[in-house]
Motif scaffolding. Sequence first.
Motif, PDB file in Angstrom:
ATOM      1  N   ASN A 170       8.586   0.437 -11.045  1.00 45.89           N
ATOM      2  CA  ASN A 170       9.340   1.243 -12.010  1.00 45.89           C
ATOM      3  C   ASN A 170       9.323   2.710 -11.612  1.00 45.89           C
ATOM      4  O   ASN A 170      10.353   3.382 -11.639  1.00 45.89           O
ATOM      5  N   ASN A 171       8.169   3.215 -11.229  1.00 41.03           N
ATOM      6  CA  ASN A 171       8.042   4.626 -10.873  1.00 41.03           C
ATOM      7  C   ASN A 171       8.868   4.982  -9.644  1.00 41.03           C
ATOM      8  O   ASN A 171       9.534   6.027  -9.595  1.00 41.03           O
ATOM      9  N   VAL A 172       8.825   4.106  -8.654  1.00 40.72           N
ATOM     10  CA  VAL A 172       9.590   4.345  -7.432  1.00 40.72           C
ATOM     11  C   VAL A 172      11.085   4.248  -7.711  1.00 40.72           C
ATOM     12  O   VAL A 172      11.885   5.043  -7.189  1.00 40.72           O
ATOM     13  N   LYS A 173      11.478   3.305  -8.544  1.00 39.36           N
ATOM     14  CA  LYS A 173      12.890   3.151  -8.895  1.00 39.36           C
ATOM     15  C   LYS A 173      13.412   4.388  -9.627  1.00 39.36           C
ATOM     16  O   LYS A 173      14.518   4.865  -9.369  1.00 39.36           O
ATOM     17  N   LEU A 174      12.601   4.917 -10.549  1.00 37.64           N
ATOM     18  CA  LEU A 174      12.989   6.128 -11.273  1.00 37.64           C
ATOM     19  C   LEU A 174      13.203   7.293 -10.304  1.00 37.64           C
ATOM     20  O   LEU A 174      14.163   8.058 -10.431  1.00 37.64           O
ATOM     21  N   ALA A 175      12.293   7.425  -9.345  1.00 40.19           N
ATOM     22  CA  ALA A 175      12.416   8.501  -8.361  1.00 40.19           C
ATOM     23  C   ALA A 175      13.679   8.317  -7.522  1.00 40.19           C
ATOM     24  O   ALA A 175      14.392   9.285  -7.237  1.00 40.19           O
ATOM     25  N   LYS A 192       0.832  -1.210   0.000  1.00 38.35           N
ATOM     26  CA  LYS A 192       0.000   0.000   0.000  1.00 38.35           C
ATOM     27  C   LYS A 192       0.867   1.261   0.000  1.00 38.35           C
ATOM     28  O   LYS A 192       0.539   2.253  -0.668  1.00 38.35           O
ATOM     29  N   THR A 193       1.968   1.210   0.730  1.00 39.64           N
ATOM     30  CA  THR A 193       2.875   2.355   0.744  1.00 39.64           C
ATOM     31  C   THR A 193       3.539   2.512  -0.620  1.00 39.64           C
ATOM     32  O   THR A 193       3.746   3.636  -1.097  1.00 39.64           O
ATOM     33  N   LEU A 194       3.872   1.388  -1.266  1.00 42.36           N
ATOM     34  CA  LEU A 194       4.430   1.425  -2.615  1.00 42.36           C
ATOM     35  C   LEU A 194       3.467   2.115  -3.569  1.00 42.36           C
ATOM     36  O   LEU A 194       3.864   2.969  -4.375  1.00 42.36           O
ATOM     37  N   ALA A 195       2.186   1.772  -3.469  1.00 40.77           N
ATOM     38  CA  ALA A 195       1.173   2.382  -4.348  1.00 40.77           C
ATOM     39  C   ALA A 195       1.075   3.881  -4.113  1.00 40.77           C
ATOM     40  O   ALA A 195       0.958   4.672  -5.063  1.00 40.77           O
ATOM     41  N   GLN A 196       1.133   4.295  -2.845  1.00 38.65           N
ATOM     42  CA  GLN A 196       1.042   5.725  -2.531  1.00 38.65           C
ATOM     43  C   GLN A 196       2.283   6.476  -3.012  1.00 38.65           C
ATOM     44  O   GLN A 196       2.189   7.594  -3.533  1.00 38.65           O
ATOM     45  N   ALA A 197       3.459   5.859  -2.863  1.00 41.14           N
ATOM     46  CA  ALA A 197       4.695   6.496  -3.328  1.00 41.14           C
ATOM     47  C   ALA A 197       4.674   6.658  -4.845  1.00 41.14           C
ATOM     48  O   ALA A 197       5.020   7.717  -5.383  1.00 41.14           O
TER      49      ALA A 197
END
Length: 442
Positions: free
Chosen positions: A105-110, A73-78
């Motif tokens: 992918n989105n979190v890794k890019l950030a 859930k935290t991954l989805a929010q991030a």
Amino acid sequence: MEIITDSKKIELCIKEKAFNEFEMANKLCALFDNEEDLDMKKIREQLQRMTSKMLNDLIQLNNVVENNSRYAKTLAQASKLYQDEKKLKIFTDIKGKFKEDDKKNNVKLATETFEKLQQDKLKTKTIGEITRVYAGMCEKIKDNEDARKEAEKLKIFNINNPEEAVIQFDQYSKLLGEYRGNNYGKMAFDSSSRARCDGKNGNPAPIWQGLRIAGDIANLLALNQPVATGNTFYLPLLPGDVVRCIDSILGLPEGASISGTTADTLWAIDMLSNRLFLGSIPGKNAQDEDIEVPINTGDPNLILVALAAIVSGYHHTVLEVGLPMTINGYITYQPGFYTSLQDERMAQTLAGKKIKAVLEQHENSPKNHLMIITEEAEQAEGSGKVLRLFDMHTPSEQALFKRAVIMNYDNYRKWHRVAQPHTQPPFPHAFSKHALSRIIPL
């Protein structure tokens, strides 16, 4: 008091006022960034340390949620946060790579972006964007019950003592939004006080393609025309918005209204500076023995980084930063009197004195028109608008204007009634001379 009815002169006064405020924000940015100014050295060092902590926290959080299914859930929010904020300049190189259905992918890019930023000595505008993202992460966790519960188990390590693991994002999130708890905050941040093209509460959708602004202001802020998505004027304000009402009557540049994002950025700076800069100085006790007396050694002017970054970045206006600063209790802002953006303690530090000089320069600028604009049908000339120009150098006129524009809670309630004449007690036309009679005698 000078009365002006010529529409071209009125528009010139409004434009000069806007230019003066944006120029002030630009100069504050330059002051915070000036490596040669030794009086600003301490606050620059504190800014870099604060930013290092924010990047460290975000990277650690991203690494945990990306690689551990316990934090889905935290991954989805991030992931949602980074997509929502992809318009920020720090994400320019990767915004086209974000994928709605690929959270990892989105979190890794950030994360890759934050790691690159760690290698640089960052400018004020960039620090403002990082702070916005940091506060946004706390907000995302706070507003999602499942993510909030996950965050209670999520450990972030202390950058000054890597062996010390401290739970932080859940603690921070619990404090986020406290400004909405007092009467002023409840009223100012309520949906009834805000009306803009944000697609919420029945309002029209944002104007994503951006809007054109005056060329000299665009050049001052190094903006392309039309203004890029994500900057303040892509959310035009609608009738009934209290900030729009204040802007219209005081001839201020119109922005995106009072904002939770802006208030959360202020909160993040305050919270981080209090946690990071609790230092100690040598002192004496009654027996003249050396002791350590803990004090907060953070420069109180750190909070003005938000003003410099947000306004010069064209995300919000000075009023829209001054209001949440007032609601949070840092200052009591008076539009046009820019020295009110500091309290006495802020103005006494080495950095504070330099900042005060910039605020004074623009407060005393001939472009800083103290004006009240009304709409009066009896005026045959021009658009029907009447501008009453107060003299900054006439004590009685200055005092009258100051009393009228001070952004305390009592005055805000009066502006609320002017903005929304259908509320009780009823007021006539929103911007008429009579409507303003309870705020300022004209």
